[in-house]
Scaffold this active site. Sequence first.
Site, PDB file in Angstrom:
ATOM      1  N   LYS A 164      16.720  -5.247   8.053  1.00 17.21           N
ATOM      2  CA  LYS A 164      16.903  -6.055   9.269  1.00 17.21           C
ATOM      3  C   LYS A 164      17.821  -5.357  10.264  1.00 17.21           C
ATOM      4  O   LYS A 164      17.586  -5.406  11.476  1.00 17.21           O
ATOM      5  CB  LYS A 164      17.478  -7.428   8.901  1.00 17.21           C
ATOM      6  CG  LYS A 164      17.763  -8.305  10.113  1.00 17.21           C
ATOM      7  CD  LYS A 164      18.239  -9.689   9.726  1.00 17.21           C
ATOM      8  CE  LYS A 164      18.508 -10.530  10.973  1.00 17.21           C
ATOM      9  NZ  LYS A 164      18.878 -11.925  10.636  1.00 17.21           N
ATOM     10  N   HIS A 356     -26.726   5.606  -1.059  1.00 24.54           N
ATOM     11  CA  HIS A 356     -26.398   4.370  -0.350  1.00 24.54           C
ATOM     12  C   HIS A 356     -26.045   3.259  -1.330  1.00 24.54           C
ATOM     13  O   HIS A 356     -26.547   2.129  -1.229  1.00 24.54           O
ATOM     14  CB  HIS A 356     -27.532   3.956   0.579  1.00 24.54           C
ATOM     15  CG  HIS A 356     -27.769   4.930   1.697  1.00 24.54           C
ATOM     16  ND1 HIS A 356     -26.834   5.181   2.686  1.00 24.54           N
ATOM     17  CD2 HIS A 356     -28.819   5.759   1.955  1.00 24.54           C
ATOM     18  CE1 HIS A 356     -27.310   6.093   3.519  1.00 24.54           C
ATOM     19  NE2 HIS A 356     -28.502   6.467   3.091  1.00 24.54           N
TER      20      HIS A 356
END
Length: 636
Positions: A164, A356
């Site tokens: 922070k 695929h």
Amino acid sequence: MPDTTPATTSTTTPIRRALLSVSNKQGIVDFARALAEAGVHLLSTGGTARTLRDAGLKVTLVEDHTGFPEMLDGRVKTLHPTIHGGILGVRDNPAHQAKMAEHTIDPIDLVCIDLYPFEKTIAQDPNGADPKNRGAGFPARGTLEEAIEQIDIGGPAMLRSAAKNFRFVTVISDPAQYPRVLAELAEHGGTTLATRMDLAAAAYERTCAFDAAISTYLRAQQGEPFPRVLLVRGELASTLRYGENPHQPAALYRSGGFQARLYEPCAQAQVPAGSNAPRQPENPSLRSGLVERHSSNRGGSLHNRGGGFPAPDWTAQLHGKPLSYNNLLDASAAFELAIALAALDETAHAACVIKHTNPCGAALAASPAEAFDLAIAGDPLAAYGGIAASGSIIDTAAAERLCAPDRFFEVVIAPDYTDEALALLCARWKNIRLLRTGCPETRGLERPRPCCSGGRAFQPAALKIGGRAFQPANLDIRTIPGGFLVQAHDDTPPDPAAWTHAAGPAPDPALLRAAAVMEATVRALSSNAIAIGGPVEPRGTGFQPVGCALFGGGAGQMDRVASCRLAIAKAGDRTRGAVAASDAFFPFPDGPELLANAGVSMIVHPGGSKRDRETFALCNDRNITCMTTGVRRFRH
């Protein structure tokens, strides 16, 4: 009198006082020594302080700094205003500075915390197996009491406080960050704002993951298979050139689920009798040379996560261009199918070819070379430019088959490669991506398999959904507008012993073995799906057992009849006497009739249609064995 002088008016902040408290002591002594040599005052706790003092470093204990003793078996030691005030105080705020001076609070400019090993504790095996062999995300193996004691309180509080206040405080949450901080300290006399902000974000990512592991663990202890709040954690491995299409940005994230299987040569992986595949690489220098040569321009060794190749957790890339988004999708499908096929018969060798995400070839055979030949023969046209995967070490013979003049593959995947095989593949294709998966263990299969070291296979504790066990690490997640869907991954292996003989002649053992291969294959095809295949005699003499292979697949069709037609067209004359497997029941007997007219000898499907009897009657009339599995295999 505390030193509350503002650290700096620039974006570079010096480090005068550091608090170090880590569970992982690797590198901490060298890091702390470098800080001390730069004039940094070291604060520390318990085991970390002892480690540093044993190394000859001057350290102030936190309890001496705060004037308050550590208590409650170490549960309370850093939760004190002198610590958090020193971290959170805003250096250019006069009111903060005045309060810090009033209460004799010294600023703390660097916080180095890595949190208690909660994740490692809940991964421990009660039978003494190494927890690293399990991967992250599985349910707890240690006791609840052991897990609770590894829930860090002070560590996350300090990380969050330091993060922070990143304008003034440097926060370290991972040993990998030590070099970066030391480099800036040496160059600038402190850390830059950009680095502090980046490290702050990393600290919040770490505390978020830590809290998620705890909440998921506690929910699992209550018997809840899905956490009420699902946090999907991944570490950015690489941004990719693009996604499925050039206009789609894409990236690869690693989840950590397969870490334990990587980067170790398979000393006792499946080696075909009489082949040139060694138990261990005969000439490690060849492989090392290839790795170094192909990684030299991409940021380092491939044998660690710092390498430049974007590879998922289950593999390491040895050669070729970076994997693309589509490569990664297809390679993952090939990896899973190779595992599933290998699990069906430990005496045989598995291979598949993916295009695929759908298998255009799949086979079991007596050697890796034969398995590749059979898999490629499933659909030679589609196999060109596909992804080839083996469940066994690729030896010279297998590499020669892959390198045939009329063949080309984008990616090859195997547990490992002999040196000669690796050299052949690299010489044949400059850019082919070669992936090594390490030990050919199965992923989440219910039937144990031996690991490469000869030990027992690890079976993680399982939760239940609808009476069926699954591992929380094996979840499928699909995004939908406004949310996402989650389900247990379909790892249930084919089990012919549990199938029902519904119609026709008694199942032939060779066809039944082939049927298991076809069910594993149809599970990998996109729905609606039909897989046609059967036994195949390998080339040459003396090969046992007989091979099994996919002859043709019909996938991704909107109706099952179209899938039947497509599979029959792909299989051609090989359909006669073959096995046809369906991923779901036949709503009408029209599909089975097409298969019967094409000459199949066995039909395998889940059953459960209101018109099953019509399909059974057809099979009885046409002398076709019909087996129902009771397990649907939809894949969308």
